[in-house]
Design an enzyme around this catalytic site. Structure first.
Site, short mmCIF file in Angstrom:
data_model
loop_
_atom_site.label_atom_id
_atom_site.label_comp_id
_atom_site.label_asym_id
_atom_site.label_seq_id
_atom_site.Cartn_x
_atom_site.Cartn_y
_atom_site.Cartn_z
N VAL A 15 2.67 -21.81 26.23
CA VAL A 15 1.30 -22.10 25.82
C VAL A 15 1.02 -23.60 25.83
O VAL A 15 -0.03 -24.05 26.31
CB VAL A 15 1.01 -21.50 24.43
CG1 VAL A 15 -0.40 -21.87 23.97
CG2 VAL A 15 1.17 -19.99 24.45
N LYS A 106 0.30 -16.96 14.82
CA LYS A 106 -0.13 -15.82 14.01
C LYS A 106 0.81 -15.59 12.83
O LYS A 106 0.38 -15.13 11.76
CB LYS A 106 -0.19 -14.55 14.87
CG LYS A 106 1.12 -14.13 15.47
CD LYS A 106 0.99 -12.91 16.34
CE LYS A 106 2.32 -12.61 17.03
NZ LYS A 106 2.72 -13.66 17.99
N GLU A 130 -8.00 -19.70 16.56
CA GLU A 130 -8.52 -18.67 17.45
C GLU A 130 -7.41 -17.94 18.22
O GLU A 130 -7.41 -16.73 18.35
CB GLU A 130 -9.51 -19.28 18.44
CG GLU A 130 -10.07 -18.32 19.48
CD GLU A 130 -10.95 -17.25 18.85
OE1 GLU A 130 -10.54 -16.06 18.88
OE2 GLU A 130 -12.01 -17.59 18.34
N GLY A 135 -5.12 -13.37 22.22
CA GLY A 135 -4.94 -14.14 23.45
C GLY A 135 -6.21 -14.87 23.86
O GLY A 135 -6.69 -15.76 23.18
N GLU A 191 9.39 -9.56 24.68
CA GLU A 191 10.46 -10.51 24.40
C GLU A 191 11.82 -9.83 24.61
O GLU A 191 11.93 -8.60 24.69
CB GLU A 191 10.35 -10.99 22.95
CG GLU A 191 9.03 -11.66 22.61
CD GLU A 191 8.88 -13.04 23.24
OE1 GLU A 191 9.91 -13.59 23.67
OE2 GLU A 191 7.75 -13.53 23.31
N ASP A 202 4.12 -7.46 14.71
CA ASP A 202 3.23 -8.42 15.36
C ASP A 202 1.77 -8.02 15.14
O ASP A 202 0.94 -8.85 14.77
CB ASP A 202 3.55 -8.48 16.86
CG ASP A 202 2.57 -9.35 17.64
OD1 ASP A 202 2.75 -10.57 17.68
OD2 ASP A 202 1.61 -8.78 18.20
N LYS A 206 -1.50 -9.83 12.90
CA LYS A 206 -2.84 -10.09 13.45
C LYS A 206 -3.91 -9.38 12.63
O LYS A 206 -5.00 -9.93 12.42
CB LYS A 206 -2.89 -9.63 14.90
CG LYS A 206 -1.99 -10.44 15.82
CD LYS A 206 -1.90 -9.85 17.21
CE LYS A 206 -0.98 -10.66 18.11
NZ LYS A 206 -0.80 -10.06 19.44
N GLY A 303 -0.28 -14.23 27.42
CA GLY A 303 -0.12 -14.98 28.64
C GLY A 303 -0.42 -16.45 28.43
O GLY A 303 -1.18 -16.82 27.54
#
Length: 430
Positions: A15, A106, A130, A135, A191, A202, A206, A303
């Site tokens: 990222v 997150k 954000e 993503g 992963e 995960d 979120k 991504g």
């Protein structure tokens, strides 16, 4: 009036390098939108000797966070280092140094978001996040600004691209879970250790972020009911299709006068539901508002470049606030006290697949259990061909409480005629 804005970038992985590339390649656009250039001045990494490709010169890398925090020319910190403890400490120290922060983390925002947002308020800094959910989907900004005048009552969605990719391959290509996971890993959607994805953790993080923001209350990770996708048994995807449903790993959050409920679990969605058609690594979130009604947000959920786009969008917002002198002016304090529903306050329809001995009177015995718990049945189907040793009974209830659902499952387990409760799912829709 500032004539430039300088950034300290924490992390230069997938990222971070994407953020640097966007800022470098879109410099003319950013200057046009903001009126000043936006540049990365320092990049903090763990290992200076690691070979890196990208747009950042080698001399701009450092291992010292202090070089960023003590530099008065650095206006904004972008945290994309990943992890929890080090990232949280870096965000905390940046805010205490009076520097606004943009993060994609997150884990930190789910576990320490309220604490860090209060710290941002106290130090009159922006803390924007954000990219922590969805993503490349501008979801948080939409909830915070675009729907600010509305009262959000519920949201449900696919917020983990890994599990959605796996389920898509299992359903449409008849791959096993192991085969689909291997493909997801090969393509970079999973992963090396996929447990946070497939176990639902995960997505739960979120949903904590989304629910806290949507309902203006503090939601904790422990408030989220979580079932992972390993609960999906052989034949369930095909069985769902037979009844007109698609199984999706979904997050949901609801708020009414009794409080909030948040869950992540495999869910039966009617094939007519928009989320049933969201496939592969894509994410989508369905939002229900008093005024707007139903809206859906859809896009790539992970991504390098989609996530980096969201991070850079926050960078632009933070830069604009700095230039206007309104950074740190957004109030983050929750409006409502935290109130979490109990299981007898959560209502839904449920699908039960039960393997029983193929004997006279078993169906009557089991339906009496539902009657005892005041649960009305919408569908009752028997398939004696599915098991040599017995039969599968399929029950789909009308709306019942989660407590009724749990009590029914317990009584079924205690019934001698029941060989196994093969699977059970919440069913979306009335």
């Amino acid at each position: 009036m500032k004539n430039e804005i300088n950034i300290g970038l924490l992390g230069y992985g997938v990222v971070g390098s994407g953020v640097a590339t966007i800022l470098h390649n879109h410099q003319d656009d950013l200057r046009h939108k903001l009126g000043v250039p936006v540049s990365i001045k320092k990049v903090v990494v763990k290992n200076l000797d690691k070979k890196r490709n990208g747009v950042i010169p080698k001399e701009m890398f450092t291992t010292s966070l202090d070089e960023v925090l003590n530099d008065p020319d650095i206006d904004l910190v972008v945290e994309v280092m990943g992890g929890t403890l080090d990232a949280k400490e870096a965000i905390r120290r940046s805010l205490e140094a009076g520097k606004g922060v943009v993060t994609a983390n997150k884990d930190v925002m789910a576990e320490a978001g309220p604490e860090l947002l209060r710290l941002a308020d106290a130090n009159k800094c922006d803390l924007l996040y954000e990219a922590s959910v969805g993503g490349g989907i501008p979801l948080i900004r939409t909830l915070e600004d675009g729907l600010a005048s509305d009262r959000i009552t519920a949201l449900t969605g696919i917020v983990n691209g890994t599990t959605n990719f796996i389920l898509t391959k299992m359903k449409h290509e008849n791959k096993t879970y192991e085969e689909a996971l291997a493909e997801a890993t090969e393509l970079g959607f999973a992963e090396a250790d996929p447990s946070a994805d497939v176990d639902g953790i995960d997505a739960a993080r979120k949903m904590v972020i989304l629910a806290s923001l949507s309902f203006s209350t503090e939601v904790r990770l422990d408030d989220v009911f979580v079932r992972g996708m390993k609960e999906i048994k052989d034949g369930d995807l095909q069985l769902a299709e037979q009844f007109g449903y698609t199984i999706k790993m979904a997050g949901s959050a609801k708020k009414d006068e009794d409080g909030i409920e948040v869950a992540v679990e495999p869910v039966f969605f009617p094939n007519s539901h928009p989320l049933a058609t969201v496939n592969n690594e894509f994410n989508a979130v369905y939002v229900y508002g008093d005024a707007v009604g139903e809206t859906m947000f859809y896009g790539p959920g992970a991504g390098s470049m989609p996530t980096a786009t969201s991070v850079t969008g926050d960078v632009v917002a933070a830069c604009r606030n700095l230039l206007l002198g309104v950074n740190g002016k957004r109030l983050h304090a929750p409006q409502y006290e935290r109130q979490v529903k109990t299981d007898d306050q959560k209502f839904a329809r449920y699908f039960h697949r039960i393997t029983v001995r193929d004997e006279v009177g078993v169906l009557t015995e089991l339906t009496s259990i539902y009657s005892h718990h005041k649960a009305s049945l919408a569908t009752v189907v028997q398939d004696s061909e599915r098991h040599d040793e017995g039969a599968d009974l399929i029950f789909i209830t009308h709306r019942i409480s989660r407590q009724q659902h749990l009590d029914i499952l317990q009584d079924l387990k205690d019934t001698p005629a029941v060989i196994d409760i093969s699977s059970h799912y919440r069913v979306e829709g009335e």
